[in-house]
Design a protein around this motif. Structure first.
Motif, mmCIF file in Angstrom:
data_model
loop_
_atom_site.group_PDB
_atom_site.id
_atom_site.type_symbol
_atom_site.label_atom_id
_atom_site.label_comp_id
_atom_site.label_asym_id
_atom_site.label_seq_id
_atom_site.Cartn_x
_atom_site.Cartn_y
_atom_site.Cartn_z
ATOM 1 N N GLN A 125 36.589 33.727 50.951
ATOM 2 C CA GLN A 125 37.550 34.541 51.678
ATOM 3 C C GLN A 125 38.342 35.376 50.688
ATOM 4 O O GLN A 125 38.597 34.929 49.551
ATOM 5 C CB GLN A 125 38.484 33.631 52.496
ATOM 6 N N GLN A 126 38.704 36.579 51.087
ATOM 7 C CA GLN A 126 39.567 37.431 50.258
ATOM 8 C C GLN A 126 40.418 38.276 51.175
ATOM 9 O O GLN A 126 39.908 38.967 52.054
ATOM 10 C CB GLN A 126 38.734 38.335 49.331
ATOM 11 N N GLU A 127 41.700 38.188 50.962
ATOM 12 C CA GLU A 127 42.642 38.926 51.808
ATOM 13 C C GLU A 127 43.113 40.168 51.063
ATOM 14 O O GLU A 127 43.912 40.086 50.130
ATOM 15 C CB GLU A 127 43.824 38.022 52.174
ATOM 16 N N LEU A 131 42.274 49.693 52.626
ATOM 17 C CA LEU A 131 42.440 50.854 51.752
ATOM 18 C C LEU A 131 42.383 50.481 50.274
ATOM 19 O O LEU A 131 42.217 51.353 49.418
ATOM 20 C CB LEU A 131 43.769 51.555 52.049
ATOM 21 N N GLU A 132 42.502 49.203 49.979
ATOM 22 C CA GLU A 132 42.519 48.755 48.587
ATOM 23 C C GLU A 132 41.266 47.986 48.177
ATOM 24 O O GLU A 132 41.089 47.659 47.005
ATOM 25 C CB GLU A 132 43.752 47.866 48.352
ATOM 26 N N TYR A 133 40.395 47.713 49.128
ATOM 27 C CA TYR A 133 39.188 46.927 48.836
ATOM 28 C C TYR A 133 38.252 47.718 47.935
ATOM 29 O O TYR A 133 37.971 48.884 48.177
ATOM 30 C CB TYR A 133 38.455 46.580 50.140
ATOM 31 N N SER A 134 37.731 47.069 46.908
ATOM 32 C CA SER A 134 36.744 47.714 46.046
ATOM 33 C C SER A 134 35.344 47.422 46.576
ATOM 34 O O SER A 134 35.118 46.405 47.240
ATOM 35 C CB SER A 134 36.858 47.196 44.616
ATOM 36 N N THR A 140 30.457 41.341 46.881
ATOM 37 C CA THR A 140 30.513 39.913 46.550
ATOM 38 C C THR A 140 30.692 39.083 47.813
ATOM 39 O O THR A 140 30.022 38.054 48.005
ATOM 40 C CB THR A 140 31.662 39.620 45.570
ATOM 41 N N MET A 141 31.596 39.535 48.690
ATOM 42 C CA MET A 141 31.839 38.841 49.949
ATOM 43 C C MET A 141 30.558 38.753 50.784
ATOM 44 O O MET A 141 30.180 37.690 51.281
ATOM 45 C CB MET A 141 32.930 39.577 50.738
ATOM 46 N N LEU A 142 29.886 39.874 50.937
ATOM 47 C CA LEU A 142 28.679 39.912 51.761
ATOM 48 C C LEU A 142 27.535 39.154 51.106
ATOM 49 O O LEU A 142 26.712 38.536 51.791
ATOM 50 C CB LEU A 142 28.268 41.360 52.025
ATOM 51 N N ASP A 143 27.494 39.183 49.779
ATOM 52 C CA ASP A 143 26.425 38.500 49.054
ATOM 53 C C ASP A 143 26.466 36.996 49.297
ATOM 54 O O ASP A 143 25.423 36.347 49.438
ATOM 55 C CB ASP A 143 26.558 38.802 47.560
ATOM 56 N N ILE A 144 27.665 36.441 49.330
ATOM 57 C CA ILE A 144 27.817 34.994 49.546
ATOM 58 C C ILE A 144 27.795 34.651 51.029
ATOM 59 O O ILE A 144 27.042 33.774 51.475
ATOM 60 C CB ILE A 144 29.128 34.490 48.907
ATOM 61 N N TYR A 189 35.810 39.921 55.178
ATOM 62 C CA TYR A 189 35.511 38.558 55.634
ATOM 63 C C TYR A 189 35.137 38.554 57.110
ATOM 64 O O TYR A 189 34.130 37.966 57.516
ATOM 65 C CB TYR A 189 36.708 37.646 55.396
ATOM 66 N N ASN A 190 35.949 39.209 57.930
ATOM 67 C CA ASN A 190 35.679 39.235 59.367
ATOM 68 C C ASN A 190 34.341 39.894 59.661
ATOM 69 O O ASN A 190 33.578 39.438 60.524
ATOM 70 C CB ASN A 190 36.800 39.963 60.098
ATOM 71 N N ALA A 191 34.039 40.967 58.942
ATOM 72 C CA ALA A 191 32.753 41.639 59.128
ATOM 73 C C ALA A 191 31.604 40.722 58.723
ATOM 74 O O ALA A 191 30.546 40.699 59.371
ATOM 75 C CB ALA A 191 32.711 42.933 58.315
#
Length: 285
Positions: A125-127, A131-134, A140-144, A189-191
């Protein structure tokens, strides 16, 4: 089994109806006796709680995680497994290492001579505001959370097909896969969890011919060690989050034990391609 599009004969759980009727055992269709189940993300938290329940239901469990060492609770549960005539094994693996993951799953299946179930609970999870997400963090989120879940399910399904006994795969999604959490800024995360829900449906559609069922389990807010740390940073959430569901409280990892056993066992033998959401009514307002 890559490229195999032909179905193979598998045992039909419905054939056990005659055995279940009139039995003196208590709800035998919930038993996992003699089965082998893999739990990714099983080194701590919800995954380890699920692993303990699966052992109590009679199965052998292999817990996979990228942690150097599992939670201190792991040793206690491992001892319990021995007392119950089962076993709990830990294997360190990063689900992003697809080649090593497939090799490990095959080794487990070869060692046990079968593979019957999977609970794919590995995730991060990453909050971060959108507008600030790299791009790197999104990937990385989708990969895991998506690719890792997909490849774990694929590795397990290949072994299930090899043995021809069918099986049950449970992908841990989230209520966040169908709602946008008020006051929680986690678009990636939600996506990713929405993708897991859709992935479950599609894998169920493809693998039903092999007797493999695939369902998703979507928990609501769970009080884990990670969430407790979050409450230190955002103390207002401890008060606000419980107000957002119909029971007025947050859940505990153990409240999902029964759901895992239901989905893995013959008790849910006609259930596939479904999402079991357990969120205290959060999304039912």
């Amino acid at each position: 089994m890559a490229g195999n599009t032909h179905s193979v004969p598998v045992a039909d759980p419905a054939d056990k109806k005659a055995v279940y009727l009139g039995t003196k055992n208590r709800l035998p269709e919930f038993a996992l006796t003699g089965k082998v189940v893999v739990v990714s993300g099983g080194g701590r938290g919800l995954g380890l709680t699920q692993a303990e329940a699966i052992i109590e239901a009679g199965a052998i469990v292999y817990a996979l995680d990228r942690l150097p060492e599992p939670s201190p609770d792991f040793a206690r549960i491992q001892e319990k497994a021995v007392e119950l005539g089962s076993k709990l094994e830990y294997r360190r693996i990063d689900v992003r290492d697809t080649e090593a993951l497939h090799k490990l799953i095959e080794e487990i299946a070869n060692a046990e001579g079968r593979l019957d179930g999977l609970v794919a609970a590995a995730g991060v999870q990453q909050e971060t505001p959108a507008l600030e997400y790299s791009a790197k963090d999104v990937n990385t989120m989708l990969d895991i959370n998506v690719t890792g879940v997909f490849m774990t399910a694929q590795a397990v399904a290949k072994q299930m097909i090899r043995f021809g006994n069918g099986g049950s795969i449970v992908l841990i999604a989230s209520m966040s896969g169908t709602i946008a959490n008020k006051g929680l800024i986690c678009p990636a995360y939600n996506a990713s969890k929405a993708a897991v829900v859709q992935l479950g449906r599609n894998l169920a559609a493809e693998w039903g011919v092999y007797g493999i069922r695939v369902n998703t389990l979507s928990p609501g807010y769970i009080v884990t060690a990670m969430v407790e740390d979050l409450f230190v940073k955002f103390p207002e959430r401890r008060e606000e989050w419980p107000k957002q569901n119909m029971l007025g409280r947050l859940s505990k990892p153990e409240e999902y034990r029964g759901a895992a056993i239901f989905l893995l066992s013959d008790a849910s033998s006609f259930m596939t391609g479904s999402d079991l959401r357990i969120d205290g009514g959060h999304a039912a307002w």
